[in-house]
Design an enzyme around this catalytic site. Sequence first.
Site, PDB file in Angstrom:
ATOM      1  N   GLU A  30      23.841  -7.327  21.756  1.00 10.52           N
ATOM      2  CA  GLU A  30      23.234  -6.835  20.529  1.00 10.52           C
ATOM      3  C   GLU A  30      21.737  -6.585  20.674  1.00 10.52           C
ATOM      4  OE1 GLU A  30      24.419  -8.848  16.899  1.00 10.52           O
ATOM      5  OE2 GLU A  30      26.198  -9.635  17.890  1.00 10.52           O
TER       6      GLU A  30
ATOM      7  N   ASP B 238      27.400 -11.061  19.942  1.00 12.70           N
ATOM      8  CA  ASP B 238      27.330 -12.499  19.670  1.00 12.70           C
ATOM      9  C   ASP B 238      28.713 -13.100  19.369  1.00 12.70           C
ATOM     10  OD1 ASP B 238      24.643 -12.182  19.977  1.00 12.70           O
ATOM     11  OD2 ASP B 238      24.159 -12.321  17.835  1.00 12.70           O
TER      12      ASP B 238
ATOM     13  N   HIS C 123      24.158 -19.140  18.650  1.00 11.62           N
ATOM     14  CA  HIS C 123      22.905 -19.235  19.404  1.00 11.62           C
ATOM     15  C   HIS C 123      22.459 -20.682  19.478  1.00 11.62           C
ATOM     16  CE1 HIS C 123      22.548 -14.870  18.915  1.00 11.62           C
ATOM     17  NE2 HIS C 123      22.903 -15.075  17.654  1.00 11.62           N
TER      18      HIS C 123
ATOM     19  N   GLU D 263      30.380 -11.577  12.826  1.00 12.52           N
ATOM     20  CA  GLU D 263      29.752 -10.261  12.824  1.00 12.52           C
ATOM     21  C   GLU D 263      29.783  -9.658  14.223  1.00 12.52           C
ATOM     22  OE1 GLU D 263      28.741  -8.680  10.009  1.00 12.52           O
ATOM     23  OE2 GLU D 263      29.339 -10.425   8.814  1.00 12.52           O
TER      24      GLU D 263
ATOM     25  N   TYR E  42      16.110 -17.358  20.842  1.00 11.48           N
ATOM     26  CA  TYR E  42      16.426 -16.511  19.702  1.00 11.48           C
ATOM     27  C   TYR E  42      16.099 -17.177  18.360  1.00 11.48           C
ATOM     28  CZ  TYR E  42      18.810 -12.831  17.248  1.00 11.48           C
ATOM     29  OH  TYR E  42      19.086 -11.780  16.442  1.00 11.48           O
TER      30      TYR E  42
ATOM     31  N   ASP F   7      30.251 -14.632  17.147  1.00 10.13           N
ATOM     32  CA  ASP F   7      30.524 -15.017  15.765  1.00 10.13           C
ATOM     33  C   ASP F   7      31.251 -13.871  15.057  1.00 10.13           C
ATOM     34  OD1 ASP F   7      28.540 -13.117  15.324  1.00 10.13           O
ATOM     35  OD2 ASP F   7      26.991 -14.599  14.918  1.00 10.13           O
TER      36      ASP F   7
ATOM     37  N   ARG G  19      17.035 -16.294  15.153  1.00  5.03           N
ATOM     38  CA  ARG G  19      17.964 -16.272  14.018  1.00  5.03           C
ATOM     39  C   ARG G  19      19.192 -17.103  14.380  1.00  5.03           C
ATOM     40  NH1 ARG G  19      15.525 -10.871  13.276  1.00  5.03           N
ATOM     41  NH2 ARG G  19      16.725 -10.007  14.989  1.00  5.03           N
TER      42      ARG G  19
END
Length: 626
Positions: A12, A85, A346, A89, A300, A87, A302
């Site tokens: 991403e 990632d 993350h 999303e 990271y 997850d 977020r």
Amino acid sequence: MKRRKKDLIIVESPSKAKTISHYLGDSYEVKASMGHVKDLPANKMGVNIERDFEPEYVIIKGKEKVLKELKKAAKSANKVYLASDPDREGEAIAWHIANEIGVPDKTFRIVFHEITKRAIEEALKNPEGIDIRKVDSQQARRVLDRLVGYSLSPLLWRRIDKGLSAGRVQSVALKLICDREKEIEEFVPEEYWKIEALLGYENTNFVAELFKVKGEKIQRLSKDEAEDIFKRLNGQSFFLDKVEKKQKKVKPKPPFITSTLQQEAFKFFGFTSKKTMMIAQQLYEGIDIPGKGYTALITYMRTDSVRVADHALKSVRSFIKKRFGTSYLPSKPNEYKTSSSSQDAHEAIRPVNVDLTPDDLRGKIPSDHLKLYELIWRRFVASQMKPAVIDSTIFEIKSGDYTFKATGSVLKFEGYRKVYEDTKDKDVVLPEASEGTEFTVLEIKKTQHFTKPPPRYTEASLIKTLEEKGIGRPSTYATIVSTIIDRGYVVRDKKALIPTPLGRIVSEVLVRNFPKIMDVSFTASMEEDLDRIAKGEIQWRESIKNFYMSFSKELEKASENLMKLDNYSPLKCEKCGSPMVLRKSKYGKFLACSAYPKCRNVKSLNQVEGVKNGRKGKNKGYKKRA
DNA sequence: CAGTGAGCGAGCTTCCGCTTGACTT
């Protein structure tokens, strides 16, 4: 020699792509999708309710170029690894990309939870398919948010004003702020009194507070009670009745996640969440450091996980040993629990290289960047240090029927606080005295106090509350606050968030008509459904259908209700008590007293009296779409 | 910035969550 076709890895973030590319060398090409590439169309609902909530996906404006490049690279690649990632999303991003690049036979999905050479190589050895159930849980989330947002907002346009908005997250955030404001307004301060004695023994003076009368804990003392006790205490002796000594260990806090970083940066430096995230992004992407070149300084930013990679744990432990000695190093690493709602995609936010100290960077990076780096660095180092040890002493002191209490606390060992000072508590020293000791009475005081209303939300405390309720995500906390301010629902007064009349009307209308969605627990129950979808226990369309059956009824009812009410607003005129109503002038809408012309009170919708920094009429026009 | 709807009508506004530039000022 014939050149071998390269394998393509798609992640991403471009920074992540750079790092991975560096680890893997020339046989791999690593590219970034920069987040989602497809989504529902912005200018219409894009969900076909009759056809079982079929979503209509389009390529996101501005992402055509990215997608074209990915497609081209995929075509000439040996294999394609979708490494978005790990997850919900991320799974959906992988799915959208897979559908676009159109080379299913050589497309694989890989996941890794930390960006290390070993983790990536391990992931490459275990290629999988896309987890369609996880994708489905994302689709359910996406469609629900669209149905709610794009149904409620037009209701507000019709009833209140154009350009307004509502949604699962922003409207609950607004409600929290409005509810708090109501509490503050309705708060009636209560008077109470305290009685304190300033006592002395040898060279030490200390304060003790009355807390029991005839062995019963006192509640709030009235003025009369306080005066009576005050008189009775005159000239009496005070004896030490009981001594309790305890040793308290205070553990360090876990390393930062997005929400806690935003809270602490706000507390220490007054940074808004937006500012914190902008600086953190730059620390993550890398800063040009004289003599070192571009260097990524933090992991990271977020994230909702406190997990730390093993190698980082090793480094910080050897750093602590080297810098502070073994007395500050726990025998085994401190462990922290990541919130159960986290998808753990993350790591925690930590320095990439703990040996690069804030002092090494002083003068080499901008001062705000240094401040934030230092905060992250200190919090991380402290999180792996020993607890602070506090010696606490409690005196119970008697004078006839009256019992006083004094609490002493002395820092015995600073532990992690050597690095991260999260408290400014000063030592309170009590004298070395044994039970039965008589103290000298230096002064007896009675003081008047009032109970206080709860404080208004700040940006930081709002985000804290939202996170605790599972509302919003690390990537959205900062924008949630911006949205409700930009809409004119809330103004910032120094640090406090205050609802405008407009915000209160919107909140009230939504709560009355959509109590379920406006409940803080709505998102939590949505998440439960999403989990069941991801586990394959229910179908996403079934789940949405279930939700929509009651939602559409509420919508219909609300639509009727709102059409009936004429220029309704829930606010009362502070001059005459009549309801305030919405009126329109050539300058736009405003609130007027319904008793006009007897009462001519008016107020503007999006300003709070006495607060200067409301919206100054800028950005009021609609943004032009690209 | 002040202020009390009503010509007509088309077209626009909006969600949450993932990620950076590419645009102005």
